[in-house]
Design an enzyme around this catalytic site. Sequence first.
Site, PDB file in Angstrom:
ATOM      1  N   HIS A 156      27.254 -21.850 -27.724  1.00 31.96           N
ATOM      2  CA  HIS A 156      26.988 -20.443 -27.358  1.00 31.96           C
ATOM      3  C   HIS A 156      27.702 -20.056 -26.067  1.00 31.96           C
ATOM      4  O   HIS A 156      27.256 -19.152 -25.358  1.00 31.96           O
ATOM      5  CB  HIS A 156      25.485 -20.171 -27.194  1.00 31.96           C
ATOM      6  CG  HIS A 156      24.652 -20.721 -28.311  1.00 31.96           C
ATOM      7  ND1 HIS A 156      24.312 -19.997 -29.432  1.00 31.96           N
ATOM      8  CD2 HIS A 156      24.127 -21.962 -28.491  1.00 31.96           C
ATOM      9  CE1 HIS A 156      23.592 -20.761 -30.244  1.00 31.96           C
ATOM     10  NE2 HIS A 156      23.479 -21.959 -29.705  1.00 31.96           N
ATOM     11  N   SER A 277      52.976  -9.669 -14.485  1.00 27.98           N
ATOM     12  CA  SER A 277      52.743  -8.259 -14.753  1.00 27.98           C
ATOM     13  C   SER A 277      53.875  -7.455 -14.129  1.00 27.98           C
ATOM     14  O   SER A 277      54.407  -7.812 -13.081  1.00 27.98           O
ATOM     15  CB  SER A 277      51.406  -7.851 -14.128  1.00 27.98           C
ATOM     16  OG  SER A 277      51.379  -6.462 -13.882  1.00 27.98           O
ATOM     17  N   LYS A 283      49.631 -11.339 -10.817  1.00 23.15           N
ATOM     18  CA  LYS A 283      49.188 -11.753 -12.150  1.00 23.15           C
ATOM     19  C   LYS A 283      49.963 -12.927 -12.735  1.00 23.15           C
ATOM     20  O   LYS A 283      51.158 -13.080 -12.525  1.00 23.15           O
ATOM     21  CB  LYS A 283      49.293 -10.572 -13.116  1.00 23.15           C
ATOM     22  CG  LYS A 283      48.314  -9.458 -12.775  1.00 23.15           C
ATOM     23  CD  LYS A 283      46.939  -9.737 -13.317  1.00 23.15           C
ATOM     24  CE  LYS A 283      46.879  -9.268 -14.747  1.00 23.15           C
ATOM     25  NZ  LYS A 283      45.646  -9.648 -15.401  1.00 23.15           N
ATOM     26  N   GLU A 290      47.562 -15.733 -26.010  1.00 18.96           N
ATOM     27  CA  GLU A 290      47.148 -14.428 -26.554  1.00 18.96           C
ATOM     28  C   GLU A 290      47.979 -14.048 -27.773  1.00 18.96           C
ATOM     29  O   GLU A 290      47.471 -13.489 -28.750  1.00 18.96           O
ATOM     30  CB  GLU A 290      47.270 -13.349 -25.475  1.00 18.96           C
ATOM     31  CG  GLU A 290      46.220 -13.509 -24.389  1.00 18.96           C
ATOM     32  CD  GLU A 290      46.484 -12.637 -23.168  1.00 18.96           C
ATOM     33  OE1 GLU A 290      45.603 -12.558 -22.320  1.00 18.96           O
ATOM     34  OE2 GLU A 290      47.571 -12.043 -23.061  1.00 18.96           O
TER      35      GLU A 290
END
Length: 454
Positions: A156, A277, A283, A290
């Site tokens: 979980h 970024s 970043k 992804e």
Amino acid sequence: MTLWKGRIAGPLDASMDALNRSLPVDLRLLPYDVRVNRAWIDELARLGVLTEEEQGALNGALTAIAREFDEGKFDAAALPDEDVHSLIERQLTERVGDAGAKVHSGRSRNDQVATDLRLFLRDAAAAAGAAIDRLALALLDLAEKHAADVMPGYTHLQPALPITIGFDLASFAAELARDRARFRDFAKRANECPLGSGALAGSGLPVNREKLAHALGFARPTLNAQDGVSSRDAAVEFAFAASLAAANLSRRAEDGIIRASREFAFHRPPDATSTGSSMMPQKRNPDGLELVRGKAATILGRAAGLAALIKGLPHAYGKDLQEDKAAVFEIFDALVLCLDVTRAHFAETRFDTARMRGAIPAECAATDFADALVRRGVPFRAAHERVAGLILELEESGVSLAGLDAEEIARRLEIAPEEARWTPEDSAARRAVTGGTAPDAVREQIAKLRLMFS
Ligand code: ARG
């Protein structure tokens, strides 16, 4: 040039031509279509439909066509042909003359394309399998290195029990072993050759389908000609094997993305698979993972599209089936890229082992304390309640279990102080059952897994 000019004289509407023309997609099958043509030409020569001289000239032309393709000389946008089969037939006719116009004797594009596709899929399955091997072996090397380093194990997404990093990586490899096996199983069933099925009823020429099958590296011809040209089971099965592999990879990517977050910080997204970024200078984004997660959606969608393509299609062939190739190519290309990017990600991942150990809350000892009570004869349900009571009490007073010394824990739970002296390493080592997280059990898993990849 169309292949049916004797029947339909008028030109196609431009929209129909655009919809109908598959050359930009299926040009990729050219090397396979060349092989299929060779096998067919040899068979036609054996039957006396082609002379030995014609056979030689056609095979020579095919060699030239294959070479020019490798050199990038065929540009689909600049060619007039409908598909790769008509392209090769036109080329043969232009280069060799009448003999080229004889090549389609006893054959249909239906059995031709079904054969090309299977040849492609068999190579694709082997290539996907090899990419899985590369990833799995990289994971197993990393698992070996971290067989004894601990991290939180989650259910979980809540810390549950300590596990070893090697154990987590071995679980990934165990999953990949099944993904790998699915491609091998697929290849066994795809080992039948449709060539010689004709349009659907079997070739009108007495070709030897066993010989054709063997010449193309298949175990045998398909059992039934109509099934041979109609079935796209091989494409759908390949897509399914790829879908499950992609879904599994995507789930691992999600683990990696979470663990690379600032909050977890178990590892930094490595240079090789991260981007920055354009706006925020600080970043470092785990884009590789992804994109794996994103491509999995594309693969799943394409696979569902293939199943939809066949579900209402009457037998034997419908032009709908032309759509199969774009789906299969996209699935294959995306899957191999995802596997390779995942490998690149793990090859460069440096775990912050101290941080990972530190992320294991002391409360993860709770199950081990309950087990200690069980060893003393306390019924598990009562043991669970006693430990839960202590955790709840501490939580309410804002104290961590880590704030209590072993003597105190031993007194409160009525266990021995040495049982209360808990470390995540001891906890992991205790789980030495087959398949467990203990370092020795993990090393055993790694040894077994290594045999499943090459
Ligand atoms: N380009 C076609 C395909 O990919 C080849 C088969 C065409 N067959 C036909 N009967 N029109 O499916």
